[in-house]
Design a protein around this motif. Structure first.
Motif, PDB file in Angstrom:
ATOM      1  N   GLU A   1      -2.753  22.354  -3.739  1.00 18.97           N
ATOM      2  CA  GLU A   1      -3.964  22.954  -3.180  1.00 18.97           C
ATOM      3  C   GLU A   1      -3.797  24.472  -3.198  1.00 18.97           C
ATOM      4  O   GLU A   1      -2.731  25.011  -2.867  1.00 18.97           O
ATOM      5  CB  GLU A   1      -4.153  22.471  -1.739  1.00 18.97           C
ATOM      6  CG  GLU A   1      -5.483  22.828  -1.126  1.00 18.97           C
ATOM      7  CD  GLU A   1      -6.593  21.854  -1.499  1.00 18.97           C
ATOM      8  OE1 GLU A   1      -7.706  21.979  -0.958  1.00 18.97           O
ATOM      9  OE2 GLU A   1      -6.340  20.956  -2.335  1.00 18.97           O
TER      10      GLU A   1
ATOM     11  N   ASP B   1     -17.666  26.739  -1.058  1.00 15.35           N
ATOM     12  CA  ASP B   1     -18.008  25.448  -0.476  1.00 15.35           C
ATOM     13  C   ASP B   1     -19.011  25.631   0.677  1.00 15.35           C
ATOM     14  O   ASP B   1     -18.792  26.472   1.556  1.00 15.35           O
ATOM     15  CB  ASP B   1     -16.739  24.765   0.044  1.00 15.35           C
ATOM     16  CG  ASP B   1     -16.954  23.301   0.389  1.00 15.35           C
ATOM     17  OD1 ASP B   1     -18.050  22.931   0.852  1.00 15.35           O
ATOM     18  OD2 ASP B   1     -16.015  22.509   0.193  1.00 15.35           O
TER      19      ASP B   1
ATOM     20  N   GLY C   1     -10.160  21.044   4.712  1.00 15.62           N
ATOM     21  CA  GLY C   1      -9.411  21.886   3.798  1.00 15.62           C
ATOM     22  C   GLY C   1      -8.338  22.684   4.516  1.00 15.62           C
ATOM     23  O   GLY C   1      -8.170  22.603   5.735  1.00 15.62           O
TER      24      GLY C   1
ATOM     25  N   ARG D   1     -13.504  22.568   0.474  1.00 15.53           N
ATOM     26  CA  ARG D   1     -12.855  21.902  -0.651  1.00 15.53           C
ATOM     27  C   ARG D   1     -12.568  22.788  -1.857  1.00 15.53           C
ATOM     28  O   ARG D   1     -12.137  22.306  -2.902  1.00 15.53           O
ATOM     29  CB  ARG D   1     -13.745  20.721  -1.069  1.00 15.53           C
ATOM     30  CG  ARG D   1     -14.008  19.748   0.063  1.00 15.53           C
ATOM     31  CD  ARG D   1     -15.281  18.949  -0.169  1.00 15.53           C
ATOM     32  NE  ARG D   1     -16.441  19.821  -0.187  1.00 15.53           N
ATOM     33  CZ  ARG D   1     -17.680  19.429  -0.507  1.00 15.53           C
ATOM     34  NH1 ARG D   1     -17.896  18.165  -0.822  1.00 15.53           N
ATOM     35  NH2 ARG D   1     -18.687  20.277  -0.504  1.00 15.53           N
TER      36      ARG D   1
ATOM     37  N   ASP E   1     -12.720  16.131  -3.215  1.00 15.56           N
ATOM     38  CA  ASP E   1     -13.121  16.277  -1.814  1.00 15.56           C
ATOM     39  C   ASP E   1     -11.955  16.326  -0.845  1.00 15.56           C
ATOM     40  O   ASP E   1     -12.168  16.488   0.362  1.00 15.56           O
ATOM     41  CB  ASP E   1     -14.036  15.115  -1.410  1.00 15.56           C
ATOM     42  CG  ASP E   1     -15.461  15.260  -1.911  1.00 15.56           C
ATOM     43  OD1 ASP E   1     -15.905  16.413  -2.089  1.00 15.56           O
ATOM     44  OD2 ASP E   1     -16.130  14.233  -2.111  1.00 15.56           O
TER      45      ASP E   1
END
Length: 559
Positions: free
Chosen positions: A408, A419, A364, A432, A345
């Motif tokens: 990431e 998402d 994000g 995410r 998350d």
């Protein structure tokens, strides 16, 4: 170096025994992104079973398995339609039993994810509720309410979904007329249960026993702070920059209500019926460590993710403060602290620790985000942060892929994103997906060894070839080798059940302590600091002769 402060020494309480979860290193598997055995592009249970040997070699004590139960997959399995079966996407109950048996054969315990705040709108109970009338027992399992306005055309209150947009959806009654509204703190396909209803409470006791009877070792409880809502469901408007799960605000009417603790006292009794120290771990995003510690009082849960630690900036003073507070507050209720830096998350810490702009939890990062991370700086800090974390007494959670130093993924094409946050915010928040991209196992294989077909439910970046597990396994300086060494030394030196003693003399920009015979120094300053006397056990990065470089953590066997 000398100890400082009257609260300088912390050790885990021993009166309640040496339960495995007090010091375990637990590895989170996100099933759809771990390993795919049938080539459909989505990971599955047989894929997990095939790689348990690698997790055993890494040195983890347990696995936390994110949702694999029957689901329409509107929210990657966190929308459950049947809590007592496996979604065909991931396999069968027989596949689950085989995986559990193989995990236990490797000495790895298994914790399953349980989602009690809400179900899928395809759950038989919600379908019965839609077919029933207002005020019926079927609707009483969920939070149905009459709307406001002259004709009930307005939602019951102003609450907003964690994923963006209103937290209420109006139904069409069986006779075709506009009807009641139901609450969904997440997507509209995830209606919230009414946990004041004894029928809901009894059903989840049944679900717990179903999985405990199969031999699972515990449960990670999703949204553990959200099950009870404040009486009257009053309006509430969070701060504009608040995290999506409420971890930075107080008195939120749908997070952390006092009555929620009665649920976990009840579950504690259910787990006590079984041998083997079965564990409950809370996902409870609360504004202070003291608040989170309420979830792990002796008659409630066993662990609670230390999100205060996870969200702390890369700053020595702030890290010392949160570690001191965590050990004090958890110790006060007889529980271990449960350290964590990444999960499914949040932005992976190999990127989060090098951001130069704020990114609230759940937002994000993507191509248009400000302050995108420096990957070299991020990995260096991530290695140092993990080396620090794994020396702390208590339990620790690792998220799949962090042992490879995965960052990431930022440049996911818009049309590939999945998402719900991305869609419910009209593409304003990326969500995410960036931390959920399937793992690279083999550099020169289709989908980097995630499967044999080359399919992948989220695209894998080309630069992951150099981060594949087989490449890192052959490199003594890789992040995988670092993690393997850290876990082996942590276990050999009993750091998880050890004692933390703060030390000074290393500089104000360091986090410096002793755990048993291991001195730990993390250098978060602008200049190198001396390596303490003794034998270097492990370092998160190369040392400069007798100096610890910036953004580096070292373990030294004290003289």
């Amino acid at each position: 170096m000398t100890s400082t402060a009257p609260d300088a020494v912390y050790s885990l309480p021993s009166a309640r025994g040496a339960e495995w979860w007090r010091s375990a290193v637990i590895y989170q598997i996100y099933p759809r992104s771990f390993a795919d055995s049938n080539g459909d592009g989505i990971g599955d249970l047989p894929g997990i079973t095939a790689h348990l040997a690698e997790l055993s070699a890494l040195g983890v004590d347990a696995v936390w398995l994110s949702p694999f139960m029957t689901s329409p997959q509107k929210d990657a399995g966190y929308d459950v339609a049947d809590y007592c079966d496996v979604d065909p996407l991931f396999g069968t109950l027989a596949d689950f039993d085989a995986m559990l048996g193989e995990a236990h054969a490797h000495g790895i315990r298994l914790i399953v994810d349980l989602v009690p705040n809400h179900s899928s709108d395809q759950h038989v109970w919600f379908q019965q509720a839609l077919a029933a009338s207002p005020g019926s027992p079927e609707r009483a399992r969920y939070l149905f309410r009459e709307g406001k306005g002259e004709h009930g055309e307005l939602p019951p209150n102003n609450w907003q979904s964690v994923f963006g947009g209103p937290a209420w959806t109006r139904v069409t009654e069986p006779d075709g007329t506009p009807g009641q509204w139901y609450l969904h703190l997440f997507d509209s396909s995830q209606p919230d249960f009414d946990w004041t209803n004894p029928e809901v409470q009894a059903e989840f006791r049944r679900i717990l026993r179903f999985w405990l009877d199969r031999g699972v070792d515990g449960f990670r409880v999703d949204v553990a702070h959200g099950l009870m809502k404040k009486k009257g469901l009053p309006d509430y408007t969070p701060a504009a920059d608040a995290g999506s799960m409420g971890g930075d605000e107080t008195d939120v009417p749908y997070w952390g209500q006092p009555e929620v603790h009665d649920i976990y006292r009840d579950w504690h009794k259910v787990l006590a019926e079984y041998d083997g120290d079965r564990a409950l771990c809370a996902e409870a995003w609360m504004p202070t460590v003291a608040e989170i510690a309420k979830w792990v009082r002796p008659d409630e849960m066993n662990q609670a993710f230390n999100f205060g630690y996870l969200m702390t900036e890369w700053d020595a003073a702030k890290l010392r403060e949160v570690i001191v507070e965590s050990l004090h507050e958890y110790h006060a209720v007889g529980a271990p602290s449960t350290w964590v830096l990444s999960n499914h998350d949040v932005i992976r810490h190999a990127s989060r620790l090098a951001l130069t702009a704020d990114s609230p939890q759940g937002d994000g990062i993507g191509p248009n985000s400000p302050g995108k991370p420096d990957p070299v700086l991020g990995l260096r800090r991530a290695r140092a942060a993990t080396t620090l974390m794994l020396a702390l007494p208590g339990s620790a959670y690792l998220y799949q892929g962090e042992e490879l130093g995965l960052p990431e993924v930022i440049d996911i094409p818009d049309d590939a994103r999945q998402d719900p946050t991305w869609f419910r915010t009209n593409h304003e928040r990326y969500g995410r997906d960036g931390c959920r991209v399937p793992l690279p196992w083999v550099a020169d294989a289709p989908a980097y060894g995630f499967n044999d077909s080359g399919n992948s439910w989220l695209p894998q970046p080309a630069e992951w070839k150099q981060l594949a597990r087989d490449v890192e396994a052959a490199d003594a300086a890789s992040t995988l080798s670092l993690y393997t060494t850290l876990l082996a030394q942590r276990r050999a030196r009993s750091l998880g059940t050890g004692t933390l003693e703060w030390i000074d003399g290393a500089g104000a920009d360091t986090v410096s302590f002793r755990n048993g015979n291991v001195v730990v120094i993390a250098n978060l300053g602008a200049d190198p600091v001396p390596v303490p006397a003794g034998r270097v056990i492990v370092s998160s990065g190369p040392l400069q002769g007798g100096l610890i470089p910036v953004d580096t953590t070292v373990w030294v066997e004290a003289d």
